[in-house]
Motif scaffolding. Structure first.
Motif, short mmCIF file in Angstrom:
data_model
loop_
_atom_site.label_atom_id
_atom_site.label_comp_id
_atom_site.label_asym_id
_atom_site.label_seq_id
_atom_site.Cartn_x
_atom_site.Cartn_y
_atom_site.Cartn_z
N LEU A 132 22.38 12.50 -11.24
CA LEU A 132 22.64 13.94 -11.12
C LEU A 132 21.74 14.58 -10.05
CD1 LEU A 132 23.14 14.90 -14.86
CD2 LEU A 132 24.84 15.11 -13.07
N ILE A 133 21.71 14.02 -8.88
CA ILE A 133 20.95 14.50 -7.71
C ILE A 133 19.44 14.56 -7.96
CG2 ILE A 133 20.78 16.27 -5.87
CD1 ILE A 133 23.59 15.08 -5.94
N PHE A 134 19.02 15.34 -8.98
CA PHE A 134 17.58 15.54 -9.19
C PHE A 134 16.96 14.41 -10.01
CE2 PHE A 134 19.68 19.66 -8.78
CZ PHE A 134 19.05 20.13 -7.65
N LEU A 142 28.56 8.96 -23.74
CA LEU A 142 29.30 9.97 -22.97
C LEU A 142 29.80 9.40 -21.64
CD1 LEU A 142 29.90 12.96 -23.57
CD2 LEU A 142 28.00 13.57 -22.10
N ILE A 244 31.33 14.97 -4.42
CA ILE A 244 31.02 15.97 -3.38
C ILE A 244 31.80 15.67 -2.09
CG2 ILE A 244 29.16 16.86 -1.89
CD1 ILE A 244 27.28 16.47 -4.38
N LEU A 247 35.32 16.94 -2.24
CA LEU A 247 35.51 18.34 -2.68
C LEU A 247 36.80 19.02 -2.20
CD1 LEU A 247 31.99 20.05 -2.87
CD2 LEU A 247 33.60 19.66 -4.71
N PHE A 254 42.57 20.87 -8.33
CA PHE A 254 42.10 21.86 -9.28
C PHE A 254 42.86 23.19 -9.09
CE2 PHE A 254 39.19 25.49 -9.83
CZ PHE A 254 39.10 25.48 -11.20
N LEU A 323 27.94 17.47 3.42
CA LEU A 323 27.27 17.93 2.19
C LEU A 323 26.89 16.73 1.31
CD1 LEU A 323 29.40 21.07 1.18
CD2 LEU A 323 27.21 21.01 2.36
N MET B 13 31.02 25.63 -4.02
CA MET B 13 31.28 24.57 -5.03
C MET B 13 30.13 23.58 -5.06
SD MET B 13 35.32 23.80 -4.42
CE MET B 13 35.58 22.55 -5.65
N TRP B 14 29.63 23.21 -3.88
CA TRP B 14 28.52 22.25 -3.78
C TRP B 14 27.25 22.82 -4.44
CZ3 TRP B 14 24.21 22.25 -0.03
CH2 TRP B 14 23.47 21.06 -0.07
N ILE B 17 27.55 22.68 -8.11
CA ILE B 17 27.31 21.32 -8.63
C ILE B 17 25.80 21.07 -8.71
CG2 ILE B 17 27.55 18.84 -8.11
CD1 ILE B 17 30.34 19.52 -6.94
N LEU B 18 25.07 21.51 -7.69
CA LEU B 18 23.60 21.33 -7.68
C LEU B 18 22.96 22.12 -8.82
CD1 LEU B 18 22.51 21.39 -3.91
CD2 LEU B 18 23.10 19.45 -5.32
N SER B 21 23.70 20.42 -12.08
CA SER B 21 22.87 19.20 -12.16
C SER B 21 21.44 19.57 -12.54
CB SER B 21 22.85 18.46 -10.83
OG SER B 21 24.14 18.06 -10.49
N TYR B 22 20.93 20.65 -11.92
CA TYR B 22 19.56 21.12 -12.20
C TYR B 22 19.43 21.48 -13.68
CZ TYR B 22 15.34 23.94 -12.15
OH TYR B 22 14.10 24.44 -12.43
N LEU B 24 21.28 20.50 -16.19
CA LEU B 24 21.44 19.32 -17.06
C LEU B 24 20.15 18.50 -17.09
CD1 LEU B 24 25.04 18.12 -16.14
CD2 LEU B 24 24.34 19.29 -18.20
N ILE B 25 19.50 18.36 -15.94
CA ILE B 25 18.30 17.52 -15.86
C ILE B 25 17.06 18.24 -16.39
CG2 ILE B 25 16.69 16.41 -14.21
CD1 ILE B 25 19.21 14.74 -14.67
N PHE B 26 16.86 19.48 -15.96
CA PHE B 26 15.59 20.15 -16.25
C PHE B 26 15.61 21.08 -17.46
CE2 PHE B 26 15.27 19.15 -11.68
CZ PHE B 26 14.17 18.33 -11.73
N ALA B 50 25.11 17.24 -25.52
CA ALA B 50 26.39 16.87 -24.91
C ALA B 50 27.33 18.07 -24.90
CB ALA B 50 27.03 15.71 -25.67
N ILE B 61 34.00 25.24 -14.07
CA ILE B 61 35.43 25.18 -13.73
C ILE B 61 36.04 26.59 -13.75
CG2 ILE B 61 37.69 24.34 -14.54
CD1 ILE B 61 36.19 21.72 -15.34
N LEU B 64 34.94 28.55 -10.74
CA LEU B 64 35.66 28.09 -9.54
C LEU B 64 37.08 28.66 -9.51
CD1 LEU B 64 34.55 24.36 -9.30
CD2 LEU B 64 33.84 26.26 -7.87
#
Lengths: 341, 79
Positions: A132-134, A142, A244, A247, A254, A323, B13-14, B17-18, B21-22, B24-26, B50, B61, B64
């Motif tokens: 997940l990038i980070f 899951l 990405i 996209l 979508f 990107l 959108m990018w 996603i970041l 992700s942030y 979810l992780i932190f 979850a 979603i 968006l």
């Protein structure tokens, strides 16, 4: 059992499987075109003057080139992940081929493509971590559910972007570049070698699929491309990077889904998102009930020719690939501890 | 530039996603939820995490969806 490969081995195997895939597809496609024309398996290309007939599908030749290259690669490096990627690709091809032969309802492709995800899970080619990038998220249960979604979604995403000459193959060629870099950095070089036949096979097929198309991919070709792309991103720990890069195509499917509100075949949509002018330029529909698609968004500022739309879709793919490269750099920096939050 | 709006849409959108992700992780990842103060807590904690993660993706979603509707309506009206 897998062997640790030296850089020389990687270069040699890479060139070998790329060349085999490229040459088989490049030299077999003209024969397939002749055969399909002879059998009358053609469809009308509505976007051109005179509405020419174009043979379809190119999926079988793509499958032959990729399968031969991947089997050879398996005997060279003995990595079981190749078998799972190959089985996923073959199942996706069969699903698409059934749809090519007989028009199936809209739910068929996404539902049947769940089957294509099964070999990856059964053979256990996936990891338990989602990049997940980070950082990586440990989600063993899951993640399995996620795989069952990823393959049908990506397969249908590539299928839905294949609306103009050469778009699906060109799009895969562009987006495969960041994906292959990512699988090399976050997966391993074996996955890079597995991806090369898809990249070079697509380059070979693009010569016949580009504007003006001499052959159409059909669902067998597009689902094969999408499912193999997805399976490579899964076994190469590069799911988010792969997403990405895709996209613009993800946005297209979508947009379509969120405006139509259900899974339907494009043929079943009553209000067309774009219409053709008398000079064969395309114009966005002003009808509010028309589905929102990427092409309709591109045309929202005025009519364009088919070639102009294709160029713009490729520019968007290049932008999303940039990107994806930035995301690879961020993920790599976090992984190596060069950046921390 | 004709594609500027679409570049921005893809860029947003990018970024989304970041951001997801942030979170979810932190934020969601390190969460510890104690309900019964025993071993079932781990399972409950995982289920909640979850659900939060799936909820976050659903929000993404929906955002968006709103974004594209506004962009399309604005561009079609302007032209």
């Amino acid at each position: 059992m897998t062997y640790l490969l030296s850089p020389l081995d990687i270069a040699f195997y890479g060139i070998l499987v790329s060349a085999i895939s490229f040459l088989i597809i490049f030299f077999m496609t003209p024969y397939l075109i002749k055969y399909l024309n002879k059998k009358g398996r053609v469809v009308v290309d509505y976007h051109k003057p005179g509405k020419p007939n174009v043979p379809r599908p190119a999926g079988p030749v793509l499958l032959i080139g990729i399968v031969i290259s991947e089997i050879l690669l398996y005997f060279l490096i003995l990595d079981v992940k190749i078998i799972s990627v190959l089985l996923t690709t073959i199942i996706a091809f069969i699903v698409g081929y059934i749809d090519d032969m007989k028009t199936m309802p809209g739910w068929f492709k996404p539902a049947a493509l769940i089957l294509a995800a099964v070999p990856i899970i059964i053979i256990g080619s996936h990891g338990n971590y989602l990049g997940l990038i980070f950082d990586n998220a440990f989600i063993p249960i899951l993640y399995i559910l996620l795989i069952l979604f990823i393959i049908p979604i990506v397969g249908n995403t590539i299928n839905s972007i294949d609306v103009f000459n050469g778009v699906a193959t060109g799009f895969i060629i562009i987006t495969m570049i960041p994906l292959l870099v990512s699988v090399t950095v976050f997966g391993n070089t074996n996955v890079l070698l597995m991806g090369l036949p898809l990249l070079f096979g697509s380059i070979a097929l693009y010569q016949y699929h580009k504007f003006p198309s001499k052959i159409f991919l059909g669902d067998s070709g597009t689902l094969l491309l999408g499912s193999m792309y997805a399976s490579l991103s899964i076994v190469g720990n590069s799911e988010i990077i792969g997403l990405i890069a895709l996209l613009p195509a993800v946005m297209n499917s979508f947009l379509f889904l969120s405006s139509v509100k259900k899974i339907v075949e494009h043929r079943e949509v009553k209000t067309r998102p774009v219409t053709i002018c008398s000079d064969f330029r395309l114009v966005a529909s002003k009808d509010k009930s028309a589905p929102a698609t990427l092409v309709r968004l591109i045309l929202a500022k005025g009519p364009l020719s088919e070639q102009e739309i294709i160029v713009r879709i490729f520019i968007l793919a290049i932008f999303s690939s940039i990107l994806a490269f930035i995301s690879i750099a961020i993920q790599y920096s976090f992984m190596m501890g060069k950046i921390s939050l | 530039m004709r594609l500027f709006g679409l570049f921005m849409l893809i860029f947003i959108m990018w970024i989304m996603i970041l951001v997801v992700s942030y979170f979810l992780i932190f934020i969601i990842g390190p969460l510890h939820i104690n309900v019964f103060y025993n071993s079932t807590d781990r399972l409950i904690s995982s289920i909640i995490k979850a659900s939060l993660a799936i909820g976050l993706v659903v929000v993404l979603i929906l955002l968006l969806g709103t974004l594209k509707t506004k962009y399309l309506q604005k561009t079609l009206k302007r032209n």
